[in-house]
Scaffold this active site. Structure first.
Site, PDB file in Angstrom:
ATOM      1  N   TYR A  48      39.792  92.553 -54.418  1.00  0.00           N
ATOM      2  CA  TYR A  48      40.107  91.181 -54.860  1.00  0.00           C
ATOM      3  C   TYR A  48      39.146  90.738 -55.964  1.00  0.00           C
ATOM      4  CZ  TYR A  48      39.949  86.066 -54.679  1.00  0.00           C
ATOM      5  OH  TYR A  48      39.921  84.739 -55.018  1.00  0.00           O
TER       6      TYR A  48
ATOM      7  N   ARG B 167      26.341  79.347 -46.609  1.00  0.00           N
ATOM      8  CA  ARG B 167      26.714  79.794 -47.960  1.00  0.00           C
ATOM      9  C   ARG B 167      27.519  78.721 -48.693  1.00  0.00           C
ATOM     10  NH1 ARG B 167      31.517  82.066 -49.267  1.00  0.00           N
ATOM     11  NH2 ARG B 167      31.600  83.089 -51.303  1.00  0.00           N
TER      12      ARG B 167
ATOM     13  N   ASP C 139      55.755  78.424 -57.351  1.00  0.00           N
ATOM     14  CA  ASP C 139      55.191  79.243 -56.259  1.00  0.00           C
ATOM     15  C   ASP C 139      56.314  80.093 -55.675  1.00  0.00           C
ATOM     16  OD1 ASP C 139      52.303  78.694 -54.520  1.00  0.00           O
ATOM     17  OD2 ASP C 139      53.804  80.022 -53.632  1.00  0.00           O
TER      18      ASP C 139
ATOM     19  N   SER D 221      44.569  85.586 -52.622  1.00  0.00           N
ATOM     20  CA  SER D 221      43.288  84.875 -52.719  1.00  0.00           C
ATOM     21  C   SER D 221      42.229  85.446 -51.781  1.00  0.00           C
ATOM     22  CB  SER D 221      43.513  83.388 -52.433  1.00  0.00           C
ATOM     23  OG  SER D 221      44.021  83.210 -51.127  1.00  0.00           O
TER      24      SER D 221
ATOM     25  N   LEU E 128      55.471  84.910 -60.034  1.00  0.00           N
ATOM     26  CA  LEU E 128      54.779  84.985 -61.321  1.00  0.00           C
ATOM     27  C   LEU E 128      54.723  86.418 -61.842  1.00  0.00           C
ATOM     28  CD1 LEU E 128      51.615  86.152 -60.809  1.00  0.00           C
ATOM     29  CD2 LEU E 128      51.434  83.935 -59.701  1.00  0.00           C
TER      30      LEU E 128
ATOM     31  N   GLY F  52      48.031  81.046 -58.928  1.00  0.00           N
ATOM     32  CA  GLY F  52      48.840  81.885 -58.033  1.00  0.00           C
ATOM     33  C   GLY F  52      48.301  83.287 -57.884  1.00  0.00           C
TER      34      GLY F  52
ATOM     35  N   ASN G   8      34.088  83.544 -57.410  1.00  0.00           N
ATOM     36  CA  ASN G   8      32.706  84.009 -57.188  1.00  0.00           C
ATOM     37  C   ASN G   8      32.684  85.496 -56.810  1.00  0.00           C
ATOM     38  OD1 ASN G   8      32.183  84.185 -53.991  1.00  0.00           O
ATOM     39  ND2 ASN G   8      33.572  82.483 -54.377  1.00  0.00           N
TER      40      ASN G   8
ATOM     41  N   LYS H 274      39.704  89.798 -60.141  1.00  0.00           N
ATOM     42  CA  LYS H 274      39.289  88.606 -60.887  1.00  0.00           C
ATOM     43  C   LYS H 274      38.518  89.004 -62.147  1.00  0.00           C
ATOM     44  CE  LYS H 274      41.206  85.596 -58.217  1.00  0.00           C
ATOM     45  NZ  LYS H 274      42.338  84.781 -58.690  1.00  0.00           N
TER      46      LYS H 274
HETATM   47  P1  NAI Z   1      46.060  80.252 -51.690  1.00  0.00           P
HETATM   48  O1  NAI Z   1      46.185  81.618 -51.151  1.00  0.00           O
HETATM   49  O2  NAI Z   1      46.026  79.107 -50.751  1.00  0.00           O
HETATM   50  O3  NAI Z   1      47.228  79.977 -52.733  1.00  0.00           O
HETATM   51  C1  NAI Z   1      47.733  80.962 -53.596  1.00  0.00           C
HETATM   52  C2  NAI Z   1      49.177  80.641 -53.853  1.00  0.00           C
HETATM   53  O4  NAI Z   1      49.709  81.619 -54.742  1.00  0.00           O
HETATM   54  C3  NAI Z   1      50.043  80.656 -52.585  1.00  0.00           C
HETATM   55  O5  NAI Z   1      50.763  79.444 -52.451  1.00  0.00           O
HETATM   56  C4  NAI Z   1      50.987  81.821 -52.799  1.00  0.00           C
HETATM   57  O6  NAI Z   1      52.292  81.623 -52.256  1.00  0.00           O
HETATM   58  C5  NAI Z   1      51.031  81.884 -54.316  1.00  0.00           C
HETATM   59  N1  NAI Z   1      51.477  83.187 -54.779  1.00  0.00           N
HETATM   60  C6  NAI Z   1      51.057  84.411 -54.336  1.00  0.00           C
HETATM   61  N2  NAI Z   1      51.742  85.376 -54.965  1.00  0.00           N
HETATM   62  C7  NAI Z   1      52.586  84.754 -55.821  1.00  0.00           C
HETATM   63  C8  NAI Z   1      53.559  85.219 -56.729  1.00  0.00           C
HETATM   64  N3  NAI Z   1      53.815  86.533 -56.899  1.00  0.00           N
HETATM   65  N4  NAI Z   1      54.265  84.311 -57.440  1.00  0.00           N
HETATM   66  C9  NAI Z   1      54.054  82.981 -57.275  1.00  0.00           C
HETATM   67  N5  NAI Z   1      53.136  82.480 -56.412  1.00  0.00           N
HETATM   68  C10 NAI Z   1      52.425  83.364 -55.704  1.00  0.00           C
HETATM   69  O7  NAI Z   1      44.765  80.242 -52.627  1.00  0.00           O
HETATM   70  P2  NAI Z   1      43.915  79.001 -53.095  1.00  0.00           P
HETATM   71  O8  NAI Z   1      42.790  78.829 -52.168  1.00  0.00           O
HETATM   72  O9  NAI Z   1      44.799  77.862 -53.385  1.00  0.00           O
HETATM   73  O10 NAI Z   1      43.305  79.567 -54.450  1.00  0.00           O
HETATM   74  C11 NAI Z   1      43.977  79.389 -55.686  1.00  0.00           C
HETATM   75  C12 NAI Z   1      43.399  80.374 -56.688  1.00  0.00           C
HETATM   76  O11 NAI Z   1      41.997  80.155 -56.802  1.00  0.00           O
HETATM   77  C13 NAI Z   1      43.570  81.828 -56.291  1.00  0.00           C
HETATM   78  O12 NAI Z   1      43.827  82.581 -57.458  1.00  0.00           O
HETATM   79  C14 NAI Z   1      42.240  82.217 -55.694  1.00  0.00           C
HETATM   80  O13 NAI Z   1      41.987  83.594 -55.856  1.00  0.00           O
HETATM   81  C15 NAI Z   1      41.296  81.353 -56.511  1.00  0.00           C
HETATM   82  N6  NAI Z   1      40.074  81.020 -55.795  1.00  0.00           N
HETATM   83  C16 NAI Z   1      40.086  80.158 -54.735  1.00  0.00           C
HETATM   84  C17 NAI Z   1      38.928  79.801 -54.097  1.00  0.00           C
HETATM   85  C18 NAI Z   1      38.903  78.806 -52.989  1.00  0.00           C
HETATM   86  O14 NAI Z   1      37.796  78.472 -52.550  1.00  0.00           O
HETATM   87  N7  NAI Z   1      40.024  78.297 -52.500  1.00  0.00           N
HETATM   88  C19 NAI Z   1      37.641  80.373 -54.516  1.00  0.00           C
HETATM   89  C20 NAI Z   1      37.739  81.266 -55.633  1.00  0.00           C
HETATM   90  C21 NAI Z   1      38.912  81.546 -56.258  1.00  0.00           C
HETATM   91  C1  15L Z   2      37.721  83.020 -52.778  1.00  0.00           C
HETATM   92  O1  15L Z   2      37.814  83.626 -53.850  1.00  0.00           O
HETATM   93  C2  15L Z   2      38.861  82.859 -51.868  1.00  0.00           C
HETATM   94  O2  15L Z   2      40.075  82.711 -52.571  1.00  0.00           O
HETATM   95  C3  15L Z   2      38.696  81.678 -50.925  1.00  0.00           C
HETATM   96  O3  15L Z   2      39.672  81.774 -49.903  1.00  0.00           O
HETATM   97  C4  15L Z   2      37.296  81.668 -50.313  1.00  0.00           C
HETATM   98  O4  15L Z   2      37.091  82.827 -49.542  1.00  0.00           O
HETATM   99  C5  15L Z   2      36.276  81.622 -51.422  1.00  0.00           C
HETATM  100  O5  15L Z   2      36.473  82.655 -52.369  1.00  0.00           O
HETATM  101  C6  15L Z   2      34.849  81.718 -50.920  1.00  0.00           C
HETATM  102  O6  15L Z   2      34.120  82.585 -51.390  1.00  0.00           O
HETATM  103  O7  15L Z   2      34.476  80.891 -50.085  1.00  0.00           O
END
Ligand code: NAI
Ligand code: 15L
Length: 277
Positions: free
Chosen positions: A148, A186, A40, A83, A60, A80, A120, A152
């Site tokens: 965003y 939702r 990270d 998000s 990354l 990563g 989603n 994806k």
């Molecule tokens: P988050 O925002 O909490 O974590 C993302 C991590 O990626 C952070 O720790 C950040 O420091 C790291 N990051 C960002 N840019 C970076 C870089 N250049 N190099 C290395 N690390 C980097 O997001 P979360 O909730 O953990 O989601 C993880 C993945 O799942 C994301 O790709 C997000 O788009 C996807 N996602 C998450 C959902 C959710 O409900 N949490 C829903 C749909 C998709």
């Molecule tokens: C995502 O893709 C986001 O990363 C997360 O933070 C939430 O917003 C999630 O979707 C969601 O739709 O609830």
């Protein structure tokens, strides 16, 4: 057993390991025969006693960092990135170029399996209920709701390219809402419990020769509106249901109706402006 067929400890690289999902997966994907390499930009908590983890701090988007991160790795879970909604240049640099950098490093290192965190929001303008009782399929054509969500779609397309060109096994998971609990109406449809998320990732890591897939990542929610069929075919079996939170979430509300679109508030947020999570 690693994918190379050698009876060695396997090593899984998790990008974005300091994020919400990454932190939840760390303990849940822990196994005595598995090293988790945690990458990270932000600080990742140091290993606890007996924990098989390797910590890397870096971006990354940096090819040299990714080349080092991919050394001796069997599979990648790529979480990563940004998000939520953000400016176009930032989204392109981190989510699109960054995922290209991850895939390219994986290919160069001979890593044959990668799980990509899609969302989603790649299909955020799909309408709840549009596919009837079977639910919106994992393969539904993109209808992104934000820059965003567009990123994806690009992530999924890059995964497809690396599968077709290099035979990599690439599973894109359109994650619903992965938090400890759903936050709203939702969320009752879109929730992916952290335990189910780990079950899903385990299925993605262990299924033989998945090829290229796009699947939904949600729990078996009573109000689920998307299809679990593709994930089930990979061996995923959800054990959770958001219904346990329904009474509390619905209390005092005039309607139990979910918003029109799967992407919910993301479909209304101004493009390019960071939105609440
Ligand atoms: P988050 O925002 O909490 O974590 C993302 C991590 O990626 C952070 O720790 C950040 O420091 C790291 N990051 C960002 N840019 C970076 C870089 N250049 N190099 C290395 N690390 C980097 O997001 P979360 O909730 O953990 O989601 C993880 C993945 O799942 C994301 O790709 C997000 O788009 C996807 N996602 C998450 C959902 C959710 O409900 N949490 C829903 C749909 C998709
Ligand atoms: C995502 O893709 C986001 O990363 C997360 O933070 C939430 O917003 C999630 O979707 C969601 O739709 O609830």
């Amino acid at each position: 057993m690693s994918e190379s067929g050698m009876a060695t400890t396997e090593r899984i690289l998790i990008t974005g390991a300091a994020g919400g999902i990454g932190m939840k997966m760390r303990s849940r994907l822990r196994r005595p025969d598995r090293v988790l390499r945690l990458l990270d930009l932000d600080a990742v908590a140091p290993p606890t006693t007996g924990e098989l983890v390797e910590i890397m701090t870096g971006s990354l988007t940096d090819a040299a960092t990714m080349a080092a991160a991919c050394q001796d790795v069997d599979a990648i879970i790529h979480l990563g990135g940004i998000s939520r909604e953000a400016g176009w240049d930032q989204i392109l640099a981190v989510n699109v170029d960054g995922t290209h950098t991850v895939l390219e490093a994986a290919q160069q290192a001979g890593i044959s399996r990668i799980v990509l965190a899609s969302s989603n929001h790649a299909v955020g303008f799909r309408v709840f209920g549009e596919a009837g009782a079977s639910g919106v399929p994992g393969t539904a054509a993109p209808l992104p709701d934000t820059y965003y969500g567009f990123s994806k779609v690009a992530v999924e397309a890059l995964g497809s390219l690396y599968h077709s060109r290099f035979g990599m096994n690439v599973i894109c998971v359109r994650i619903g809402s992965c938090f400890d609990r759903p936050h709203d109406v939702r969320g009752l449809s879109m929730w992916l419990s952290p335990n189910d998320c780990a079950r899903l990732f385990e299925a993605c890591l262990s299924v033989e020769q998945p090829g290229y897939r796009v699947i939904w990542g949600v729990s078996a929610n009573t109000r689920v509106a998307v299809s679990l069929r593709e994930a089930t075919e990979l061996g995923y079996h959800s054990e959770d249901d958001s219904e346990q939170f329904a009474a509390e979430i619905l209390a005092g509300r005039e309607t139990a109706q979910a918003p029109m679109y799967i992407g919910g508030p993301f479909t209304e947020t101004p493009l390019g402006k960071p939105n609440p999570l």
